[in-house]
Scaffold this motif. Structure first.
Motif, mmCIF file in Angstrom:
data_model
loop_
_atom_site.group_PDB
_atom_site.id
_atom_site.type_symbol
_atom_site.label_atom_id
_atom_site.label_comp_id
_atom_site.label_asym_id
_atom_site.label_seq_id
_atom_site.Cartn_x
_atom_site.Cartn_y
_atom_site.Cartn_z
ATOM 1 N N SER E 168 0.851 -1.199 0.000
ATOM 2 C CA SER E 168 0.000 0.000 0.000
ATOM 3 C C SER E 168 0.882 1.244 0.000
ATOM 4 C CB SER E 168 -0.920 0.001 1.210
ATOM 5 O OG SER E 168 -0.187 0.118 2.400
ATOM 6 N N SER E 169 0.356 2.310 -0.560
ATOM 7 C CA SER E 169 1.165 3.495 -0.863
ATOM 8 C C SER E 169 1.298 4.424 0.345
ATOM 9 C CB SER E 169 0.553 4.240 -2.050
ATOM 10 O OG SER E 169 -0.830 4.449 -1.813
ATOM 11 N N ILE E 170 2.031 3.944 1.323
ATOM 12 C CA ILE E 170 2.318 4.662 2.560
ATOM 13 C C ILE E 170 3.842 4.694 2.680
ATOM 14 C CG2 ILE E 170 2.230 4.445 5.089
ATOM 15 C CD1 ILE E 170 -0.497 4.992 4.097
ATOM 16 N N ALA E 171 4.385 5.822 3.129
ATOM 17 C CA ALA E 171 5.840 5.895 3.283
ATOM 18 C C ALA E 171 6.178 6.605 4.591
ATOM 19 C CB ALA E 171 6.461 6.628 2.094
ATOM 20 N N VAL E 172 7.452 6.557 4.955
ATOM 21 C CA VAL E 172 7.860 7.103 6.254
ATOM 22 C C VAL E 172 8.838 8.254 6.042
ATOM 23 C CG1 VAL E 172 8.873 6.564 8.505
ATOM 24 C CG2 VAL E 172 7.658 4.799 7.226
ATOM 25 N N GLY E 173 8.497 9.417 6.611
ATOM 26 C CA GLY E 173 9.359 10.588 6.467
ATOM 27 C C GLY E 173 10.292 10.753 7.649
ATOM 28 N N GLU E 174 10.979 11.865 7.671
ATOM 29 C CA GLU E 174 11.899 12.159 8.781
ATOM 30 C C GLU E 174 11.146 12.146 10.117
ATOM 31 O OE1 GLU E 174 14.686 15.193 8.583
ATOM 32 O OE2 GLU E 174 15.665 14.150 6.913
ATOM 33 N N GLY E 175 11.797 11.718 11.133
ATOM 34 C CA GLY E 175 11.176 11.704 12.445
ATOM 35 C C GLY E 175 10.098 10.647 12.566
ATOM 36 N N GLY E 176 10.011 9.775 11.544
ATOM 37 C CA GLY E 176 9.071 8.675 11.652
ATOM 38 C C GLY E 176 7.650 9.034 11.247
ATOM 39 N N GLN E 177 7.443 10.238 10.722
ATOM 40 C CA GLN E 177 6.096 10.664 10.331
ATOM 41 C C GLN E 177 5.593 9.828 9.147
ATOM 42 O OE1 GLN E 177 3.849 12.938 11.501
ATOM 43 N NE2 GLN E 177 2.584 12.083 9.836
ATOM 44 N N THR E 178 4.332 9.411 9.237
ATOM 45 C CA THR E 178 3.711 8.664 8.146
ATOM 46 C C THR E 178 3.258 9.620 7.036
ATOM 47 O OG1 THR E 178 2.879 7.142 9.816
ATOM 48 C CG2 THR E 178 1.901 6.980 7.622
ATOM 49 N N PHE E 179 3.543 9.231 5.781
ATOM 50 C CA PHE E 179 3.140 10.052 4.651
ATOM 51 C C PHE E 179 2.293 9.252 3.666
ATOM 52 C CE2 PHE E 179 6.404 12.914 6.081
ATOM 53 C CZ PHE E 179 6.039 14.166 5.598
ATOM 54 N N ASN E 180 1.353 9.984 3.082
ATOM 55 C CA ASN E 180 0.508 9.505 2.011
ATOM 56 C C ASN E 180 1.267 9.766 0.704
ATOM 57 O OD1 ASN E 180 -1.716 8.874 0.503
ATOM 58 N ND2 ASN E 180 -2.890 10.721 1.051
ATOM 59 N N VAL E 181 1.487 8.730 -0.116
ATOM 60 C CA VAL E 181 2.173 8.978 -1.384
ATOM 61 C C VAL E 181 1.307 8.526 -2.547
ATOM 62 C CG1 VAL E 181 4.519 8.853 -0.436
ATOM 63 C CG2 VAL E 181 3.419 6.769 -1.284
#
Lengths: 286, 286, 286, 286, 286, 286
Positions: E168-181
């Motif tokens: 599924s199109s979910i990714a992880v940004g800096e600081g562990g924040q979840t992002f919608n891609v």
């Protein structure tokens, strides 16, 4: 010193050679009296089993002129040759394949009987040899070709599992046509493609003779340039030319040495590999 | 037939033996003149390299009585023995370990010099030998023990990678105490634990003699029951008893045969393994 | 917070260090009080077992000056040194090998007793260290050399199988002659050849002192250039020079850092690896 | 002793525990405050990473009652329970899966952020959990089931490659229907199927209390028979019953011990595994 | 010819395609009607199982706009979009993750039910997708990002063991924040990082239309340059732009071809892979 | 529905069969019109390549009566049979081996040409088939035997590496004598020794007929007991008896089913394996 101690000493003398060739591939072109004489045939096959037992990786390739001639005669056909090459129409090609196939499996059976492991192949198995049609000075020879491409993966499968590959000189051309290829030349191409440590050509002469057919004129050691020179100058007799060409191709492909040895002498293979005897002709870069 | 053909014939004669022992483990108890004579020592180490080259997996175990005695003398101590066993106090134990350690690495160096690969171990390495204290008829011997448990995993690591393990007869008791163990007996225990194909005990006699010390009374072949009988009846001389016991333990553990051979004869190991010579005494079930 | 929670916190604090060094090779030069004091010796061996348990791959190398001196005295020989190097005649060489061999196996036994796995080697095993004779300013030292070539394949075999290699500073010269090599320098050559992540030299001082022997003048961190400068300028005391040279060789060979730590302090190895304590001197490129 | 030496000592004290659990599988049932409190959640995930770093193979399984309740409230549904089990119609089942799925991936992200490796699964992945519908004393609960079969091959694939599997308590019934399963019981079934060394149930109480809810009545150690007796006699409070049943199933399946620990205390997992603290209740055969 | 012979003929016609794609990775971007229509969803999952059965290695990646919208509506939130991208605050992000998570495991369950093997992942698992925040023409979108780094090792672990990864199109940004891609773009990045043989984008149109929305203006085949030209010139409609960009990224990363196919047609995946039908639009270098 | 969708549907219909036979060994006895008709021969070889492409492991074994007869006639010999078995003197044996060898390599070449991988063997290769002489009701048949022992390791080497073994019905007796063996019976022995999932006998009849030669009397399914009964009662015609015996041996050796199918029908192999068509006769336990 007892006979047994002598035997033990002999094994110890062979040790440096065994160490040098352990894990190395040696391509053997098999033919001549060593093949046609039943006693010699059994002995050569045993020599291969010994090589295998001390971790050399032999790959055998053979032709079978006399066997083919004999089958042709039985069906009432007369072998025809042009410049030493067999004119091969469809009917002949089938007979060639039959004669070589039976011979091939006989060699396999000898190796198995001596406690070794072998599998018999033609150039069709695993797509081993692709062929390209050749001519003899503009004359059509029918289904006669040269090996234009080697796909050696089936050989790796077999040697990794401890089998000696025994290969008959048959290849496959475009459209799936079966081709008859010269076993001497195929041996050189094969050695080059496998980057074999050594190519050994078993023949019915002492080796390369500088003054053919005087056996005292044996050349023990040649460089590739000397071999090329001998071919060009016409110093080599016609039977020797493809053997020299095979040796040259092996060396160009990465083999360390190529040998033309006298298969009429018992154990010429073992003597070449495991003693310091100068046997036959060695072609080596320097 | 040329000398080289003779040599090739000899290799071929060895082939069935090479085939029979390929991949098999052979435990060699090494000692006596074969070890103390520098020329013989170098030859035996070469024999091991040859065994390795033809895919036998030798495991060497050795004691070192003379080397220990020599070091003790140099530090001004007098070796003491009870029933043939060395009385071993803490100071002696340290000297035993030193003497065996240096000898052990010398053997390793010989194997490496002959083109082989070896690693020297004592029973401490990888927890190879656990010891249990023994006494001599109620008399305390100090740090003298027997191998009560073998942890052979370090040997598998080494032999799988192509190294000959060379093992000195040192073991570890409770609380980490170092123990001196009889190398003959340790060889038997080791062969049993490895289910070795063969145990070969190298000694300074012709083999088991039914009428000691008459060399003509050599027993070529015994069953385990005959060996037990000879020990019980007192027919075996005292030096031979631990060797026979080691052979019996190996056979009970699964070895196919156990041998007591004359290490004074050059290449006795090779002769035993690779010829049909009846050499020394073979103990075998039937 | 309970004592157990404190312990758990400590493990968590070690986690980033454990992650950083997992799978990495760390060469430890072992010597000084950390080796001669029995209590410290047992602790250092436990530290190695812990390193192994968290997937670090330690390789231990040791000398043994005091042990050698002690054995020489017991046999009535007087150690002789030139420029800090032991003059080593044949008799001495044999004693060196004996003393180091016994020490080596004692270290192995300690690691095994702590639940680890170890194998003791000298430079003879698997052809690990080849030696080249050296002199001291033109004076002949006998069988004293430097490691001229490392063949690390036996180390890979052992560490892949989970064993800590414990290596004594013995090497093999031409003709198979045994040589005594400086353990500090051998450690540097070894670290370079293994491209070890880290080289740790355990000594009896706080580290590199800019104003020797004032412990307050400890240099926590140096670049290779600074270390070279200190050697050249004579700012380093004579005992420190080979240690600095070893560190430099390791760094040139690809190690990420080299450390000179105080082996008299308990757990100096663990502190260096698994905490952020500035301990001893770290030499690192930038 | 410096603070760093204290830390090193602590690591050394953990060594025997690290050695005991190296390579062993530990199933952790995760829930309660340890999961709902964000600070504790981050710490527990770090504890798992440490376990992984010292070669323990943790497998995490979790429910998520509060997360489910919260999502149901957001969509305007009112959670309904019978005998402590959630009545689960199709609409609820979808919300359960959504809530657990997001929670599951959040746990994974925490492990990754701490330098570990994890993959989040439900019982659907790789066919991990097959479900069988259950009832509550004859009352229909909808899509509520128990794990009737575990197919653990996906877990082996992941743990062999170094990933911590994080599993939500969802299973698949006949016809592909999704089922809600009790995470406590699923943890027991999973531990049994993996023959895990240990099952650890993280809860919000001190452990099993013989005189509930008096924390002084903590039972440190029970046999399976005592646990069964407590269930039968009504001595266990209703929340503890499935936890005890899970422990019993794990032990019957081959686990060595099962633990009910207080997840509210920081690092309860590490304390249980790597210290000798008696924490919570251990159920063990003898 | 019987119906069964026709079936056998069909298998034989598929053979060259099966041979061509054996062992190759095919990334499938899944979405649109093929996902929202339950009957089509079940069929596409079966198509993946067939691909797996003939040794293709499919990797599925999906978004889930309608599923997210539906969940948002249920909790009383109104989806907001800027330039076609979902404005994603923390609350929305949690719902996105929940909706995609449940959808993801449903796809997995379908594959398992059809006799295949699958594991559902988000970009959090094994650190698969790292995210980088993006904006829409200077407008802040909240937790919306693009995949800035792919760590594909978890995919290799799963495909080597025979599992289809469903992502599924979910990714992880800096600081562990979840992002919608954006799933289309993530599919392109993924195909490039895996050097997939093929990227297949399943959509709800016939393919690229040169005269949108006239289905007769379908472009069967484009070069990357033509695709870039169409984006620049404004000839592509807004929904098609990210799909074309994904195709371009895949081709730049090493994929041999990228396809935009009509997922509304049953078995469009199989038809694309295993027949010579020109289906949808193929983008290929020449 | 388009023709391409129909094709995709067909693949999907084959999926359960592909899944059922993946990784399974299927022994095919090849002969009759399927072999003598060039078009059918090419098709059957393609069928094998398809089987291989979907992870079935086919092993082909063939005789070659017509090919042998043809060669005999060419050399002026008249085939002689007793009870349907070829009287085989030394000269005939050589011709049998030649004819089968050429046929064998032709089959290999067809498989290679269709994009598959194959190696041609006789029972000599790798010691595959040991023979034992048989007689026909007391009459000597010369070199005619039955397979008394199978050494299948060469087959595992080849199938593990992705080659289809193509085997001619030649075996090796005591003293290395070549024997002619019945290919039907050898196929049964081979299937038993490999514990093949299936044995398929390709013939020139519809299957087993209860009222020979009425094709309407085809028996679709028999138990082993029924097959034995038919042999005993004389209900089977003479050509069918060895085929039934081969099927019985395969089932006794562990095969799940044995099939007698009509090789004259195109793709009978694929239809048998990958559709639910009742084709020919299936012999199965229950």
């Amino acid at each position: 010193m007892s006979v047994y101690q002598t035997r033990a000493e002999t094994l110890i003398q062979a040790l440096p050679y065994i160490q040098r060739f352990a894990g190395k591939t040696v391509v053997v072109k098999y033919g001549g009296s060593a093949m046609s004489d039943p006693a010699l045939r059994a002995e050569v096959m045993k020599d291969l089993v010994l090589m295998q037992a001390v971790n050399v990786r032999p790959v055998l390739i053979h032709g079978g002129g006399p066997e083919i001639d004999r089958l042709m005669e039985r069906v009432g056909l007369k072998p025809k040759k042009v410049d030493g090459m067999r004119v091969t129409d469809a009917e002949t090609m089938e007979l060639v394949e039959m004669a070589l196939g039976a011979l091939n499996k006989d060699l396999v059976a000898h190796i198995q009987a001596a406690g070794g492991k072998a599998v018999g192949l033609s150039g069709k198995d695993g797509g081993l040899f692709a062929a390209e049609k050749i001519e003899a000075n503009g004359k059509d020879l029918g289904f006669v070709g040269r090996v234009s491409k080697v796909n050696p993966s089936v050989l790796a499968t077999l040697t990794d599992a401890g089998y000696v590959p025994v290969i008959s000189s048959i290849a496959v051309g475009e459209g799936g046509q079966t081709f008859n290829v010269n076993a001497d030349l195929a041996a050189g191409t094969l050695a080059a493609s496998l980057k074999a440590e050594k190519l050994v050509m078993m023949t019915d002469v002492e080796g390369v003779l500088s003054n053919y057919p005087d056996p005292k004129s044996l050349v023990s050691r040649m460089t590739p340039d000397e071999a090329k020179g001998m071919i060009k100058s016409g110093g080599a007799d016609s039977g020797m030319i493809p053997k020299l060409q095979a040796c040259l191709e092996a060396l160009e492909g990465g083999s360390r040495s190529a040998h033309i040895v006298d298969g009429r002498k018992p154990h010429s293979l073992l003597i070449e590999l495991f003693t310091d005897a100068g046997i036959g002709t060695m072609i080596v870069r320097f």
